[in-house]
Design a protein around this motif. Structure first.
Motif, short mmCIF file in Angstrom:
data_model
loop_
_atom_site.label_atom_id
_atom_site.label_comp_id
_atom_site.label_asym_id
_atom_site.label_seq_id
_atom_site.Cartn_x
_atom_site.Cartn_y
_atom_site.Cartn_z
N GLY A 1 -7.78 -1.05 -3.70
CA GLY A 1 -6.83 0.03 -3.96
C GLY A 1 -7.35 1.37 -3.47
N LEU B 1 -6.92 1.62 0.22
CA LEU B 1 -5.52 1.88 0.56
C LEU B 1 -5.16 3.34 0.32
CD1 LEU B 1 -3.79 -1.31 -0.90
CD2 LEU B 1 -4.19 -0.78 1.50
N ILE B 2 -5.67 3.90 -0.77
CA ILE B 2 -5.40 5.31 -1.07
C ILE B 2 -6.00 6.19 0.02
CG2 ILE B 2 -5.97 7.20 -2.66
CD1 ILE B 2 -5.69 5.14 -4.94
N SER C 1 -3.97 5.91 3.13
CA SER C 1 -2.68 6.60 3.04
C SER C 1 -2.84 8.10 3.27
CB SER C 1 -2.01 6.33 1.69
OG SER C 1 -2.73 6.98 0.65
N LEU D 1 1.07 -0.58 -0.56
CA LEU D 1 0.96 0.38 -1.67
C LEU D 1 2.11 0.18 -2.65
CD1 LEU D 1 -0.02 3.68 0.21
CD2 LEU D 1 -1.38 2.52 -1.52
N ILE E 1 0.90 1.32 -6.34
CA ILE E 1 -0.09 2.39 -6.31
C ILE E 1 0.64 3.66 -5.93
CG2 ILE E 1 -2.14 3.28 -5.16
CD1 ILE E 1 -3.00 0.39 -4.67
#
Length: 185
Positions: free
Chosen positions: A11, A14-15, A18, A36, A41
């Protein structure tokens, strides 16, 4: 990256990804945003508040399309500005070349008019050279001034775009730097 690659990321990864959304090709951006959304998320770092706003207030793909469209518009505008500056530089160079050709032609024809170095016609050479030299100077000056004016229009456009991109609430800081061609620290 494939869909499976995005599914294997944590996660936090991915954050982080992004926050750099603009650096990925459109198909990878879609896969990242879909992952996401699949994991639900929504919390992004505060430094990436623009992406947070885009993801929370609009449908994911719509936000992606808006950011991509805006980025493309700015890239195109910067290209126009750089081409304008290049045209101005080219005009200045053309002016210099024309002035040099005119000066060389002046020396040649002034020497013809003076009788190939005959001492009795030295005044003719000086007069012809002065007139031709003044003409060459005027040509070079006019082209140089026109080139400066055209280049300045490109520079003004770049300054305006830098201000607009820098104050855009729709772009992340990293995307702003990329668009403005600012090297990363």
């Amino acid at each position: 990256m494939t869909k499976e690659d995005w599914q294997q990321k944590s996660g936090e990864e991915l954050i982080t990804a992004s926050g750099q959304l603009g650096y990925y090709p459109v198909n990878e951006q879609k896969m990242l945003l879909a992952e996401l959304q699949r994991r639900q998320i929504r919390q992004l770092p505060e430094s990436e508040s623009t992406v947070k706003t885009l993801l929370s207030e609009r449908p994911l793909l719509g936000a992606l399309r808006q950011t991509q469209t805006l980025s493309n518009r700015y890239w195109d505008a910067y290209l126009v500005a750089k081409v304008t500056i290049g045209i101005g530089k080219t005009i200045k160079i053309i002016g210099f070349v024309l002035a040099a050709i005119n000066l060389l032609g002046t020396v040649y024809f002034a020497s013809l008019a003076s009788g190939f170095g005959n001492n009795t016609s030295g005044g003719v050479f000086i007069l012809a050279f002065a007139i031709g030299g003044l003409y060459a100077l005027i040509i070079g000056f006019v082209f140089y001034v026109i080139g400066v004016f055209i280049s300045s229009q490109g520079q003004v456009l770049i300054a305006t775009l830098d201000n607009t991109v820098g104050n855009s609430p729709f772009l992340t800081d990293s995307l702003k730097a990329k668009i403005m061609s600012i090297p990363e620290a």
